[in-house]
Design a protein around this motif. Structure first.
Motif, mmCIF file in Angstrom:
data_model
loop_
_atom_site.group_PDB
_atom_site.id
_atom_site.type_symbol
_atom_site.label_atom_id
_atom_site.label_comp_id
_atom_site.label_asym_id
_atom_site.label_seq_id
_atom_site.Cartn_x
_atom_site.Cartn_y
_atom_site.Cartn_z
ATOM 1 N N CYS A 146 0.848 -1.206 0.000
ATOM 2 C CA CYS A 146 0.000 0.000 0.000
ATOM 3 C C CYS A 146 0.875 1.245 0.000
ATOM 4 N N ILE A 147 0.574 2.174 -0.901
ATOM 5 C CA ILE A 147 1.345 3.416 -0.970
ATOM 6 C C ILE A 147 0.553 4.587 -0.375
ATOM 7 N N LEU A 148 -0.539 4.282 0.297
ATOM 8 C CA LEU A 148 -1.328 5.276 1.029
ATOM 9 C C LEU A 148 -1.856 6.395 0.126
ATOM 10 N N CYS A 149 -2.215 6.012 -1.095
ATOM 11 C CA CYS A 149 -2.678 7.018 -2.051
ATOM 12 C C CYS A 149 -4.114 7.431 -1.789
ATOM 13 N N GLU A 150 -4.833 6.654 -0.983
ATOM 14 C CA GLU A 150 -6.229 6.930 -0.635
ATOM 15 C C GLU A 150 -7.185 6.853 -1.819
ATOM 16 N N CYS A 152 -8.607 4.135 -2.795
ATOM 17 C CA CYS A 152 -9.676 3.235 -2.323
ATOM 18 C C CYS A 152 -10.573 3.947 -1.313
ATOM 19 N N LEU A 176 -3.366 1.663 6.207
ATOM 20 C CA LEU A 176 -4.749 1.610 5.759
ATOM 21 C C LEU A 176 -5.554 0.781 6.760
ATOM 22 N N CYS A 200 -7.205 0.164 -6.729
ATOM 23 C CA CYS A 200 -5.843 0.227 -6.182
ATOM 24 C C CYS A 200 -4.802 0.206 -7.310
ATOM 25 N N PRO A 201 -3.927 1.214 -7.352
ATOM 26 C CA PRO A 201 -2.944 1.278 -8.447
ATOM 27 C C PRO A 201 -1.815 0.265 -8.290
ATOM 28 N N VAL A 202 -1.700 -0.308 -7.086
ATOM 29 C CA VAL A 202 -0.644 -1.281 -6.802
ATOM 30 C C VAL A 202 -1.280 -2.600 -6.373
ATOM 31 N N ALA A 204 -2.079 -3.868 -3.587
ATOM 32 C CA ALA A 204 -2.474 -3.901 -2.170
ATOM 33 C C ALA A 204 -3.888 -4.440 -1.999
ATOM 34 N N ILE A 205 -4.794 -4.077 -2.919
ATOM 35 C CA ILE A 205 -6.130 -4.670 -2.887
ATOM 36 C C ILE A 205 -6.256 -5.512 -4.160
HETATM 37 S S1 SF4 Z 1 -5.769 2.285 -3.254
HETATM 38 FE FE1 SF4 Z 1 -4.236 0.709 -2.743
HETATM 39 S S2 SF4 Z 1 -2.333 1.829 -2.425
HETATM 40 FE FE2 SF4 Z 1 -3.963 3.338 -2.374
HETATM 41 S S3 SF4 Z 1 -4.472 3.548 -0.189
HETATM 42 FE FE3 SF4 Z 1 -5.850 1.990 -1.047
HETATM 43 S S4 SF4 Z 1 -4.846 0.026 -0.699
HETATM 44 FE FE4 SF4 Z 1 -3.304 1.645 -0.418
#
Ligand code: SF4
Ligand code: SF4
Ligand code: FES
Lengths: 244, 178
Positions: A146-150, A152, A176, A200-202, A204-205
């Protein structure tokens, strides 16, 4: 059509009142690197990949309103070097071991790193210990990536009309969290078809059981650069539907 | 012109990068007109000698890896980190999630099908590091060749560039981490 314009790398770009620099650039098919921005969701301004120079000042293109006469530097070696450093920090602050990640090839962070010519993480690896949540029958939340991009967080709030995710904590302890009595994804309101499950761009989800339907080597960013894919041809391509 | 001397080694890696190197097939014949191998698993020479280029596959998971890496750095004019494990720890770094004790107990005591459970402690066995690390955290790295593994073409490209006195580079589409 408005006749107000800004200038991005010597190209004159029209904009409408209320548009950000990013909005105007995307409409004109000019790529400004970005990770935490997705058209249609409110801007967040956290990743700083979209840093541009406006009349000599560094600003975030996704949050700064366009204003008549702005002279903007975007695709310069100096800015791309800064963006590469930011990307390196995003890599080393998490556990981004691409060969073992099912998002590899469809991941916007990785594609950004390719685009910027990143070869290594440069900084010492954090190797943080973060909690994996595999409780949900169709989704998995791997906080390591997770890169904490918010994205999601905003997709759940603004598009799905739910409030499944939030960021909690400070500094390196930021993470998150899931809005449910137990804190587990299985006990939240999220459903597989929600935008929050796909945005999610990465890696993480992730949607369970569909990770390897498209082989490595034939995925979005194996075939396209992050710059073209964000210029409308294969828009939202990293939001892959689970049954596609 | 004398040949460029190239040493290679695999630290905490899987030898996949070496296999990919050999994937250049008959192109290695042409390459051998211009390079010769010093220490390498390819010729089984086990001691380091001064050389021009060192290709390092794998990260650092034990004390011997650190020793070999430092020896390569001292002996090589140019050191190249090859593959995901050398560059960021790669798959072996997945153990960094756990303590060393947990890893050893899982492998040698609690694992499925373990016979005669005990943690090996022969003095010949190099001590494990508590975490796996990429090589640039310990020595200076001159060039990086990403990929898991980097394709044979990438090896050919970086060696050809160096042979011909160019600053090594990769075309954008050859840059991959997987
Ligand atoms: S979209 Fe993905 S990377 Fe961004 S905050 Fe949510 S889980 Fe983290
Ligand atoms: S999320 Fe992206 S950058 Fe991170 S390990 Fe997966 S593919 Fe690599
Ligand atoms: S895209 Fe502007 S800060 Fe992330």
């Amino acid at each position: 059509m408005s006749n107000k314009t800004i200038t991005i790398d010597d190209i004159e770009v029209p904009f409408e009142e209320g548009q950000t620099i990013m909005d105007a650039a995307l409409a004109a098919e000019i790529y400004i690197p970005h990770l935490c921005h997705k058209p249609g969701l409110s801007p967040h301004g956290s990743c700083k990949l979209c840093t541009v120079d406006v009349d000599g000042r560094a600003v975030s293109a996704c949050t700064l309103p366009a204003a008549e006469g702005q002279r903007i530097d975007n695709n310069t070696p100096a800015l791309n070097e800064v963006r590469k450093t930011i990307t390196q920090m995003l890599f080393i602050e998490g556990n981004h071991l691409c060969p073992s990640c099912e998002k590899s090839g469809d991941c916007t962070l990785q594609a950004m790193a390719y685009h910027l010519g990143m070869l290594d993480g440069h900084f010492p690896q954090f190797y943080p210990q973060r909690e994996l949540d595999a409780s949900h029958p169709t989704l998995v939340l791997d906080r390591d990536r997770c890169i904490l991009c918010e994205l999601c967080v905003r997709a759940s709030r603004e598009y799905d009309g739910k409030d499944v995710f939030a960021i909690s904590g400070r500094n390196t302890n930021r993470q998150l969290i899931v809005n449910s009595a137990t804190g587990r994804l299985a006990d939240s309101d999220i459903e597989t078809d929600d935008m929050a499950a796909h945005i999610c761009p990465v890696g993480a989800i992730l949607i369970k059981d569909h990770g390897y339907e498209i082989p490595i080597g034939r995925r979005t960013f194996d075939l396209h650069s992050v710059a073209e894919s964000d210029l409308g041809e294969i828009k939202l391509s990293n939001v892959r539907h689970h049954d596609e | 012109m004398s040949k460029l001397r190239v040493g290679t080694t695999s630290l905490a890696g899987c030898f996949g990068c070496h296999m990919s190197f050999l994937d250049m097939d008959e192109r290695i014949v042409g390459l051998l007109e211009h390079i010769e191998f010093t220490r390498s698993p390819i010729n089984d020479i086990k001691h380091c000698e001064p050389c021009d280029i060192g290709l390092i596959e794998g990260g650092l998971c034990n004390a011997d890896n650190v020793h070999v890496l430092q020896e390569f750095r001292e002996n090589c004019k140019i050191l190249i980190a090859v593959g995901a494990c050398a560059i960021n720890g790669g798959v072996p770094a997945m153990r960094n999630h756990f303590t060393l004790k947990q890893c050893l107990e899982e492998a040698f005591i609690d694992g499925i099908g373990v016979d005669n459970p005990h943690i090996p402690n022969d003095v010949e066995i190099p001590l494990l590091l508590s975490k796996v690390h990429p090589i640039h955290e310990v020595v200076k790295v001159d060039y990086y060749l990403p990929g898991c593994p980097p394709p044979a073409d990438a090896f050919v490209k970086i060696l050809t560039d160096l042979l011909e006195g160019r600053e090594p580079s990769l075309p954008n589409e050859m840059l991959h981490y997987d």
